[in-house]
Design a protein around this motif. Structure first.
Motif, PDB file in Angstrom:
ATOM      1  N   GLN A 312     -17.312  21.344  -2.976  1.00  0.00           N
ATOM      2  CA  GLN A 312     -17.372  22.114  -2.039  1.00  0.00           C
ATOM      3  C   GLN A 312     -16.226  21.525  -1.247  1.00  0.00           C
ATOM      4  O   GLN A 312     -15.690  22.387  -0.213  1.00  0.00           O
ATOM      5  N   THR A 329     -18.522  25.423   8.667  1.00  0.00           N
ATOM      6  CA  THR A 329     -18.476  26.935   7.862  1.00  0.00           C
ATOM      7  C   THR A 329     -19.043  26.675   6.481  1.00  0.00           C
ATOM      8  O   THR A 329     -19.606  27.596   5.804  1.00  0.00           O
ATOM      9  N   ILE A 330     -18.691  25.320   5.856  1.00  0.00           N
ATOM     10  CA  ILE A 330     -19.035  25.296   4.381  1.00  0.00           C
ATOM     11  C   ILE A 330     -20.259  24.386   4.114  1.00  0.00           C
ATOM     12  O   ILE A 330     -21.351  24.682   3.517  1.00  0.00           O
ATOM     13  N   PRO A 333     -24.043  24.812   6.749  1.00  0.00           N
ATOM     14  CA  PRO A 333     -24.825  25.931   6.371  1.00  0.00           C
ATOM     15  C   PRO A 333     -25.568  25.480   5.083  1.00  0.00           C
ATOM     16  O   PRO A 333     -26.812  25.886   4.934  1.00  0.00           O
ATOM     17  N   GLN A 334     -24.989  24.855   4.125  1.00  0.00           N
ATOM     18  CA  GLN A 334     -25.637  24.663   2.904  1.00  0.00           C
ATOM     19  C   GLN A 334     -26.357  23.475   3.044  1.00  0.00           C
ATOM     20  O   GLN A 334     -27.845  23.397   2.443  1.00  0.00           O
ATOM     21  N   SER A 410     -32.811  29.419  -6.266  1.00  0.00           N
ATOM     22  CA  SER A 410     -31.423  29.745  -5.853  1.00  0.00           C
ATOM     23  C   SER A 410     -30.445  28.922  -6.376  1.00  0.00           C
ATOM     24  O   SER A 410     -29.236  29.312  -6.776  1.00  0.00           O
ATOM     25  N   GLY A 414     -26.211  27.698  -9.122  1.00  0.00           N
ATOM     26  CA  GLY A 414     -25.186  26.600  -8.328  1.00  0.00           C
ATOM     27  C   GLY A 414     -23.877  26.697  -9.475  1.00  0.00           C
ATOM     28  O   GLY A 414     -22.566  26.610  -8.902  1.00  0.00           O
TER      29      GLY A 414
ATOM     30  N   ASN B 133     -16.484  25.999  -7.912  1.00  0.00           N
ATOM     31  CA  ASN B 133     -16.664  25.653  -6.389  1.00  0.00           C
ATOM     32  C   ASN B 133     -16.675  26.702  -5.535  1.00  0.00           C
ATOM     33  O   ASN B 133     -15.985  26.800  -4.469  1.00  0.00           O
ATOM     34  N   LEU B 134     -17.441  27.706  -5.818  1.00  0.00           N
ATOM     35  CA  LEU B 134     -17.535  28.999  -4.840  1.00  0.00           C
ATOM     36  C   LEU B 134     -18.583  28.268  -3.889  1.00  0.00           C
ATOM     37  O   LEU B 134     -19.340  27.215  -3.968  1.00  0.00           O
ATOM     38  N   PHE B 135     -18.557  28.981  -2.806  1.00  0.00           N
ATOM     39  CA  PHE B 135     -19.621  28.589  -1.587  1.00  0.00           C
ATOM     40  C   PHE B 135     -20.703  29.288  -1.910  1.00  0.00           C
ATOM     41  O   PHE B 135     -20.781  30.311  -1.431  1.00  0.00           O
ATOM     42  N   PRO B 136     -21.723  28.518  -2.342  1.00  0.00           N
ATOM     43  CA  PRO B 136     -23.102  29.292  -2.677  1.00  0.00           C
ATOM     44  C   PRO B 136     -23.743  29.863  -1.679  1.00  0.00           C
ATOM     45  O   PRO B 136     -24.668  30.851  -2.022  1.00  0.00           O
ATOM     46  N   HIS B 137     -23.525  29.662  -0.342  1.00  0.00           N
ATOM     47  CA  HIS B 137     -24.352  30.587   0.735  1.00  0.00           C
ATOM     48  C   HIS B 137     -23.548  31.562   1.108  1.00  0.00           C
ATOM     49  O   HIS B 137     -24.014  32.434   1.842  1.00  0.00           O
ATOM     50  N   ILE B 146     -13.262  33.943   3.870  1.00  0.00           N
ATOM     51  CA  ILE B 146     -13.441  32.754   4.777  1.00  0.00           C
ATOM     52  C   ILE B 146     -12.232  31.988   5.012  1.00  0.00           C
ATOM     53  O   ILE B 146     -11.683  31.628   5.939  1.00  0.00           O
ATOM     54  N   LYS B 150     -10.672  31.903   8.684  1.00  0.00           N
ATOM     55  CA  LYS B 150     -10.636  30.553   9.148  1.00  0.00           C
ATOM     56  C   LYS B 150      -9.322  30.107   9.131  1.00  0.00           C
ATOM     57  O   LYS B 150      -8.912  29.340  10.388  1.00  0.00           O
ATOM     58  N   ALA B 181     -24.990  32.567  -7.074  1.00  0.00           N
ATOM     59  CA  ALA B 181     -26.035  32.342  -7.712  1.00  0.00           C
ATOM     60  C   ALA B 181     -26.324  33.618  -8.624  1.00  0.00           C
ATOM     61  O   ALA B 181     -26.959  33.582  -9.994  1.00  0.00           O
ATOM     62  N   GLN B 188     -17.874  34.153 -11.469  1.00  0.00           N
ATOM     63  CA  GLN B 188     -17.610  33.208 -10.526  1.00  0.00           C
ATOM     64  C   GLN B 188     -16.129  32.716 -10.460  1.00  0.00           C
ATOM     65  O   GLN B 188     -15.700  32.709  -9.515  1.00  0.00           O
TER      66      GLN B 188
END
Lengths: 444, 287
Positions: A312, A329-330, A333-334, A410, A414, B133-137, B146, B150, B181, B188
């Motif tokens: 990440q 931002t990354i 939040p996670q 969820s 991942g 490595n995607l941002f899971p949220h 993003i 940013k 997910a 992905q």
């Protein structure tokens, strides 16, 4: 005992005054009977209040002035009171000598007339104890007034000091009702049940403990945002690349985690006043709880941040994000989602730990139940306090498990997914419907 | 800090980076015939790797690697695992710090930059990771947006339009609002490609983009990369084990082993007529 001794002293004093007055020969025929006092026996279960609409005992005392004889006394209470069904005990003292005075009490609603078989002689202290009478259900200040008959003439009595009475609440009615139930009596006759789960006391405890419970919640709810902010700060310091910042965080966290909250409370509550820093007890309670929790939260957040995979950070870096952008931002939040269960658990602990504040006089739940237990000599208020704690903690414990389950579900997506599910997902057109259903489920 | 913590392999001496003009001239001369990409005299390589060395503790994983990549060229790096290909790739956007040597992007030395300059550099060098490595949220669309909002400070509307365009380009317009997910691995990875491309980098690095995928999902990702290579003119450096992709799409194939570039050249040349015995052996074992 105290009362009686007091009454005796008063009687003695009065007798002396009487002698003095007689020698000086200054008769006061207008006031032949002076009201000395009027009190009521507390009838609050586990308290010292006088509740209206409930049987209690009224004690009235007056002094017969020299040169007078009293043949009957009528006491009157505000509307709503009742003397019906009461029994009256008459006591007359002359000096320290108890006199045989008999009489007849005639209750009539809010007044009662006591006629004496033989006149009460001058200089004596007359005491009327009227049992099983009731004050008005709505409560308030009750003044005992009335009349007396002396020498065939009727005179007004001086009004007594008001007696404070408490309104008879629905709760009190429940207690009254419980008092009359045979099963309650049977229940309470069991030593364990009567001592730990006395129904009447359970009911009154709930109302009397409520303010303490609210204060507990208030303290922890007010403390927690600060705890989270501080915790986050120290978590960031602990993973900082500067050694000095890390050291500061390590010391803060380890000292707070390594000493009992009890000790921290004592240091703050007794130490600050010695430095002439005087903070309101409740506010100080909030501060101590916030600082204590922040140390635990810092560790939770640090672990949460470090549990985010290196990929990440790399992905964020590869987009050109700087450290602050990446964090806010990354990573954070996670982290938030991941730490919700642990943070909630810590909240539960913090909520329970507010009980320690009772040791320094914060009027929280434990303090209330301790007082009530002391007054009632029964453990039930503690049990009621336990129920109050559970009202908050049980739902939160449930929340923890639900959130944990959700996260597990969820985060299964991942990385690369299991083959079967991947199949489903890649058969795009045919499976969109199924997926939207999954989305809906995830949203719920 | 103590000397113990500072322990490192002895410093490797390398010559200073060549001046830009001289380097371009030498590269032009050297790379003739090694790539099917057309570059002109006077043109400068977009990425120049000179004497690149990288060691982890005492292990030297890159040994004096030299490589030029021309603007718009598609370079595929092959080699057995542990040969240093991924490390080389990660050095190009400084996810790994080179131990010695030079990396120049558009004749700009990147190995001695401050962290702010490194962040700036990375906008221009996109990367696609083996593990996506995607941002899971974030949703697919937000993942693509993003970096734009940013880092490039694009407006939300602009970023969203670009994100939808890039998602459509990788065939995922209908998945814009899905969380990672809810997507398959292949999907992905395509989102990850869209995320990198939306930054309009000068160079796009692919670090074994299909290695973590199930075989049936590989093709979708390769198709997207092929499309990118053929139609966008993007400079791409691809580390992969997909020989078919290398043969079809690459302008040049680089074969690495044991931290050294063993052989490089046109795909047909390297595949069909390898000069180096080790290359032949590796390709033989794969095919």
């Amino acid at each position: 005992m105290q009362h009686r001794r007091g009454a005796l002293l008063v009687a003695l004093a009065l007798a002396l005054t009487g002698v003095f007055a007689t020698t000086l020969a200054v008769p006061q025929p207008a006031q032949a009977l002076t009201t000395e006092k009027a009190t009521a026996r507390p009838n609050e279960d586990g308290g010292d209040g006088v509740i209206g609409g409930l049987d209690t005992r009224l004690t009235w005392e007056g002094t017969v002035e020299p040169g007078e004889e009293v043949t009957s006394v009528t006491l009157t209470l505000p509307e709503g009171s009742t003397f019906d069904g009461s029994t009256t005990r008459i006591t007359a003292l002359e000096g320290l000598k108890r006199m045989d005075v008999t009489g007849e009490a005639a209750p009539a609603g809010e007044s009662i007339t006591v006629s004496f078989d033989q006149p009460v002689p001058e200089g004596s202290l007359l005491r009327l104890e009227i049992t099983n009478m009731q004050f008005p259900s709505e409560g308030g200040e009750c003044v005992v007034s009335g009349t007396y008959v002396s020498g065939g003439e009727t005179h007004d009595l001086t009004a007594s000091k008001p007696i404070e009475t408490i309104a008879n609440t629905p709760l009190q009615s429940i207690v009254n009702w419980l008092d009359e139930q045979p099963w309650v009596e049977a229940w309470n006759s069991n030593q364990f049940l009567g001592m730990f789960l006395k129904p009447q006391l359970l009911v009154t405890s709930f109302s009397s403990l409520a303010p303490g419970w609210i204060l507990c919640l208030g303290i922890v709810v007010a403390a927690y945002p600060f705890a989270i902010a501080l915790g986050l700060l120290f978590a960031m310091l602990k993973i900082s690349k500067w050694r000095i910042l890390r050291a500061v965080a390590v010391i803060y966290i380890n000292v707070l985690r390594g000493t009992p909250l009890f000790l921290q409370i004592y240091i703050m509550f007794f130490g600050l006043p010695m430095l002439n820093i005087n903070i309101d007890n409740n506010i100080l309670g909030i501060i101590v709880m916030a600082i204590n929790s922040s140390a635990y939260l810092a560790e939770i957040f640090r672990a949460g941040i470090q549990s985010i995979p290196q990929g990440q950070y790399e992905a964020a870096s590869s987009l050109g994000m700087n450290y602050v952008q990446t964090m806010f931002t990354i990573i954070l939040p996670q982290t938030v989602r991941r730490v919700i269960p642990t943070v909630t658990s810590d909240f539960i602990t913090a909520f329970k730990d507010t009980s320690l504040l009772s040791s320094v006089g914060v009027m929280e739940l434990m303090m209330f139940s301790k007082n009530l237990t002391t007054v009632s000599g029964n453990i039930t208020p503690y049990v009621a306090a336990g129920i109050f704690y559970l009202i908050v903690t049980l739902p939160l414990i449930k929340v923890v498990s639900i959130v944990e389950e959700n996260i597990a579900r969820s985060e299964r997506g991942g990385g690369p997914r299991p083959k079967r599910r991947a199949d489903v997902a890649d058969n795009a057109a045919a499976q969109i419907a199924a997926q939207s259903k999954e989305v809906a489920a995830d949203v719920c | 800090m103590s000397a113990k913590l500072r322990h490192r392999a002895p410093a490797i001496e390398v010559p200073p980076a060549l001046p830009a003009e001289e380097a371009a001239r030498i590269a032009y001369a050297n790379d003739q015939g090694l790539t099917s990409h057309h570059f002109t005299p006077g043109e400068h390589p977009i990425v120049r790797i000179e004497h690149l060395n990288k060691s982890f503790d005492d292990t030297l994983v890159l040994k004096d690697v030299n490589l030029n990549v021309w603007p718009g060229e598609v370079v595929v790096v092959l080699g057995p695992s542990g040969s240093g290909k991924s490390t080389m790739l990660r050095c190009i956007n400084l996810l790994e710090t080179p131990s010695a040597g030079h990396i120049l992007i558009e004749d700009d030395e990147i190995t001695n930059k401050s962290s702010a300059e490194v962040n700036k550099l990375r906008r221009d060098v996109g990367m696609v990771f083996q593990q996506f490595n995607l941002f899971p949220h974030l949703t697919a669309k937000e993942n693509v947006m993003i970096g734009q909002t940013k880092v490039l400070k694009r407006s939300k509307e602009e970023a969203e339009a670009e994100a939808l365009k890039q998602l459509a380009a990788v065939g995922l317009a209908d998945r814009a609002d899905f969380k990672p997910a809810q997507l398959s691995g292949g999907q992905q990875q395509r989102v990850a490609i869209a995320r990198a491309v939306a930054m309009h980098p000068n160079v796009l690095l692919f670090d074994e983009p299909t290695s973590a995928l199930d075989p049936e999902l590989v093709r979708g990702v390769l198709d997207v990369m092929r499309d990118l290579a053929e139609n966008s003119g993007m400079t791409m450096i691809v580390v992969t084990h997909e020989m078919g992709f290398a043969r079809d799409v690459a302008d040049r194939v680089v074969f690495m082993e044991d931290g050294v570039v063993v052989e490089q050249g046109l795909p047909e040349k390297v595949f069909d007529n390898p000069e180096n015995a080790r290359t032949a052996e590796f390709l033989g074992s794969i095919n």
